[in-house]
Enzyme design. Structure first.
Site, PDB file in Angstrom:
ATOM      1  N   HIS A  22       0.823  -1.212   0.000  1.00 41.61           N
ATOM      2  CA  HIS A  22       0.000   0.000   0.000  1.00 41.61           C
ATOM      3  C   HIS A  22       0.859   1.266   0.000  1.00 41.61           C
ATOM      4  CE1 HIS A  22      -4.202   0.629  -0.204  1.00 41.61           C
ATOM      5  NE2 HIS A  22      -4.501   0.789   1.062  1.00 41.61           N
ATOM      6  N   ASN A  71      -6.978   5.953   3.639  1.00 39.13           N
ATOM      7  CA  ASN A  71      -8.389   6.208   3.326  1.00 39.13           C
ATOM      8  C   ASN A  71      -8.830   7.640   3.607  1.00 39.13           C
ATOM      9  OD1 ASN A  71      -8.332   3.536   2.675  1.00 39.13           O
ATOM     10  ND2 ASN A  71      -9.737   2.874   4.278  1.00 39.13           N
ATOM     11  N   ASP A  96      -0.697   2.510  -5.287  1.00 37.80           N
ATOM     12  CA  ASP A  96      -0.720   1.086  -5.603  1.00 37.80           C
ATOM     13  C   ASP A  96      -1.995   0.746  -6.362  1.00 37.80           C
ATOM     14  OD1 ASP A  96      -2.011   1.707  -2.995  1.00 37.80           O
ATOM     15  OD2 ASP A  96      -2.534  -0.416  -3.040  1.00 37.80           O
ATOM     16  N   ASN A 117      -9.679   3.453  -1.968  1.00 34.93           N
ATOM     17  CA  ASN A 117     -10.239   4.445  -1.041  1.00 34.93           C
ATOM     18  C   ASN A 117      -9.386   5.706  -0.913  1.00 34.93           C
ATOM     19  OD1 ASN A 117     -12.574   2.979  -0.453  1.00 34.93           O
ATOM     20  ND2 ASN A 117     -11.500   1.761   1.081  1.00 34.93           N
TER      21      ASN A 117
END
Length: 194
Positions: A22, A71, A96, A117
């Site tokens: 991530h 997020n 990513d 997100n």
């Protein structure tokens, strides 16, 4: 006066997440900063920022790594965009991408968030999806592993062997977008590797 580009690397804060899939967007920003020997510093936007140039006399680059979790990346990005007076069209978000194989890049501007997100929150905070995305492929998890767990795992040993090249190419793509435009960068980086 040279135009300013805001380049954002999405990821999660702290050492627990540094080497995870991530956080590949932030790895790309670290590469861009290392190429120019500049360091990140705290910014009141809730991000770490490094200011540099593509090259002397060329566009200014503001490299930003939000301190927030993925997020909720949009808030710091929007504050940086206002602070530096950068429109979404000159904002590049490096992130990513599950739906692209590892070792592959895709570049685009605008469009949907594809379930990402962090991208969704940035589009909401900027009130526009029309920013450039450097989508760094991490591939889908094997078997039945939950994608939410997969993105928070470190890269595999085989992936780590190729990760420096993958990150370097993504950094090249950012530079090419600023220098030559999105279409030229797409033609270069979407082509199969020899």
């Amino acid at each position: 006066m040279a135009e300013t580009w805001l380049v954002i690397g999405l990821g999660n804060p702290g050492p627990r997440y540094e080497a995870t899939r991530h956080n590949v967007g932030q790895m790309v920003l670290d590469e861009l900063a290392a190429r120019r020997s500049v360091a990140f510093r705290a910014h009141r936007a809730g991000a770490r920022v490094a200011e540099t140039w593509l090259r002397p006399g060329a566009a200014k680059l503001v490299l930003g790594k939000p301190n927030s979790f993925m997020n909720v990346s949009g808030g710091p990005v929007a504050v940086l965009a206002r602070f530096y007076g950068v429109d979404p069209e000159r904002t590049i978000v490096v992130h990513d991408e599950l739906d692209i194989p590892f070792d592959t890049l895709k570049l685009k501007t605008g469009g949907g968030h594809g379930g990402h997100n962090g991208v969704r929150d940035v589009a909401k905070a900027l009130s526009s999806p029309d920013f450039v995305r450097v989508r760094v492929g991490i591939g889908r998890p094997p078997g039945r592993q939950d994608p939410a767990d997969w993105v928070l795992d470190p890269f595999s040993a085989a992936e780590r062997a190729n990760l420096p090249l993958h990150v370097s190419e993504a950094a090249d793509a950012v530079e090419d977008i600023v220098d030559a435009g999105l279409v030229a960068a797409q033609q270069k980086h979407h082509a199969p590797r020899p």
